[in-house]
Design a protein around this motif. Sequence first.
Motif, PDB file in Angstrom:
ATOM      1  N   VAL A 207       0.695  -1.213   0.107  1.00 57.71           N
ATOM      2  CA  VAL A 207       0.112  -0.069   0.106  1.00 57.71           C
ATOM      3  C   VAL A 207       0.837   1.241   0.024  1.00 57.71           C
ATOM      4  CG1 VAL A 207      -1.663   1.354   1.242  1.00 57.71           C
ATOM      5  CG2 VAL A 207      -2.039  -1.067   1.025  1.00 57.71           C
ATOM      6  N   SER A 208       1.886   1.245   0.966  1.00 60.46           N
ATOM      7  CA  SER A 208       2.741   2.361   0.900  1.00 60.46           C
ATOM      8  C   SER A 208       3.619   2.427  -0.234  1.00 60.46           C
ATOM      9  CB  SER A 208       3.581   2.235   2.344  1.00 60.46           C
ATOM     10  OG  SER A 208       4.406   1.084   2.231  1.00 60.46           O
ATOM     11  N   GLY A 209       3.750   1.364  -0.789  1.00 60.10           N
ATOM     12  CA  GLY A 209       4.688   1.467  -2.087  1.00 60.10           C
ATOM     13  C   GLY A 209       3.729   1.447  -3.288  1.00 60.10           C
TER      14      GLY A 209
ATOM     15  N   GLN B 149       2.827  -7.553  -6.151  1.00 56.38           N
ATOM     16  CA  GLN B 149       2.215  -6.359  -6.901  1.00 56.38           C
ATOM     17  C   GLN B 149       0.766  -6.596  -7.449  1.00 56.38           C
ATOM     18  OE1 GLN B 149       5.038  -6.257 -10.246  1.00 56.38           O
ATOM     19  NE2 GLN B 149       4.539  -4.052 -10.854  1.00 56.38           N
ATOM     20  N   CYS B 150       0.351  -5.119  -7.563  1.00 51.62           N
ATOM     21  CA  CYS B 150      -0.989  -5.151  -8.033  1.00 51.62           C
ATOM     22  C   CYS B 150      -1.042  -4.361  -9.692  1.00 51.62           C
ATOM     23  CB  CYS B 150      -1.828  -4.038  -7.349  1.00 51.62           C
ATOM     24  SG  CYS B 150      -2.263  -5.001  -5.497  1.00 51.62           S
ATOM     25  N   GLU B 151      -1.926  -4.867 -10.315  1.00 45.89           N
ATOM     26  CA  GLU B 151      -2.049  -4.285 -11.622  1.00 45.89           C
ATOM     27  C   GLU B 151      -2.027  -2.753 -11.398  1.00 45.89           C
ATOM     28  OE1 GLU B 151      -5.548  -4.309 -15.023  1.00 45.89           O
ATOM     29  OE2 GLU B 151      -4.213  -6.654 -14.864  1.00 45.89           O
TER      30      GLU B 151
ATOM     31  N   VAL C 240      -4.915  -0.121 -10.259  1.00 52.65           N
ATOM     32  CA  VAL C 240      -5.723  -0.688  -9.147  1.00 52.65           C
ATOM     33  C   VAL C 240      -5.404   0.238  -8.026  1.00 52.65           C
ATOM     34  CG1 VAL C 240      -6.035  -2.459  -7.511  1.00 52.65           C
ATOM     35  CG2 VAL C 240      -5.926  -3.285  -9.712  1.00 52.65           C
ATOM     36  N   GLY C 241      -6.372   0.998  -7.484  1.00 53.43           N
ATOM     37  CA  GLY C 241      -6.213   1.799  -6.366  1.00 53.43           C
ATOM     38  C   GLY C 241      -5.438   1.108  -5.172  1.00 53.43           C
ATOM     39  N   ASP C 242      -4.844   1.921  -4.035  1.00 51.28           N
ATOM     40  CA  ASP C 242      -4.184   1.206  -2.866  1.00 51.28           C
ATOM     41  C   ASP C 242      -4.928   0.464  -2.060  1.00 51.28           C
ATOM     42  OD1 ASP C 242      -1.928   2.715  -3.707  1.00 51.28           O
ATOM     43  OD2 ASP C 242      -2.178   4.298  -2.241  1.00 51.28           O
ATOM     44  N   SER C 243      -6.513   0.766  -1.804  1.00 49.63           N
ATOM     45  CA  SER C 243      -7.296   0.238  -1.007  1.00 49.63           C
ATOM     46  C   SER C 243      -7.819  -1.317  -1.658  1.00 49.63           C
ATOM     47  CB  SER C 243      -8.648   0.939  -0.839  1.00 49.63           C
ATOM     48  OG  SER C 243      -9.565   0.266  -0.086  1.00 49.63           O
TER      49      SER C 243
END
Length: 270
Positions: A181-183, A199-201, A204-207
């Motif tokens: 989240v912080s990254g 890793q997220c796409e 995609v938002g932090d939440s």
Amino acid sequence: MGFSLSLKLSFLCFIIIILSTALFSDLKLVDSASPDYTNLIYKGCARQQFSDPSGLYSQSLSAMFGSLVTQSTKTKFYKTTTGTTSQTTITGLFQCRGDLSNNDCYNCVSRLPVLSGKLCGKSIAARVQLSGCYLLYEIAGFAQISGMEMLFKTCGKNNVAGTGFEERRDTAFGVMQNGVVSGHGFYATTYESVYVLGQCEGDVGDSDCSGCIKNALEKAQVECGSSSSGQIYLHKCFIGYKYYPNGVPRGASPISGSSGSSSSSSSVRF
């Protein structure tokens, strides 16, 4: 005197050969220790193929691939849409792992168009995941799935139950979930000999990213149990972990090919 000079020259040549051998041996060791970010992890290909008598789909696909490869020299995530009509519209994206350099990202992504063609032919949708990057494309109107859908998993065959591994792994998972989240979508760290990466796409938002990573971590605990390594790929995020009992070596990565592991695909999309 001539004999002495000849002996000295022979000795000098011998020293040069020894030093050269040592140098090239070191270079070979460095090269073999470098992480390979182009290993194939999995592929998903739609069963339906393009019906393309006019060649418009092929043109759109080629234009999209060209755009993605070009952008991979500048950014680690890019999404685009090509096509002249609603019937030939294709949406595609690529993403590189957050710890890759721009040059490594380009080298990884530039392999994907040809690989996609070899693995999936003219499928109306395809996803090809390498250890350092992935490519996804689909025609307009292709059925969508949840971002939490598990596409692929791989778990190491080495079982380390009863060594305190699970506690260390779960603590590392918690650190990584907060870190991603912080990254803003990517985080890698080491905790007591456990290396984790998530890793997220890129869009995609932090939440939502935190929720996706949490889901992937829970799946890793259930699916991989006490395996010393594992990778879980959901539609919108992925995680990988690996336990190094003797300490995490320099240049290590929990993301690699499926050699020495059990793998399975869980995608209902393709």
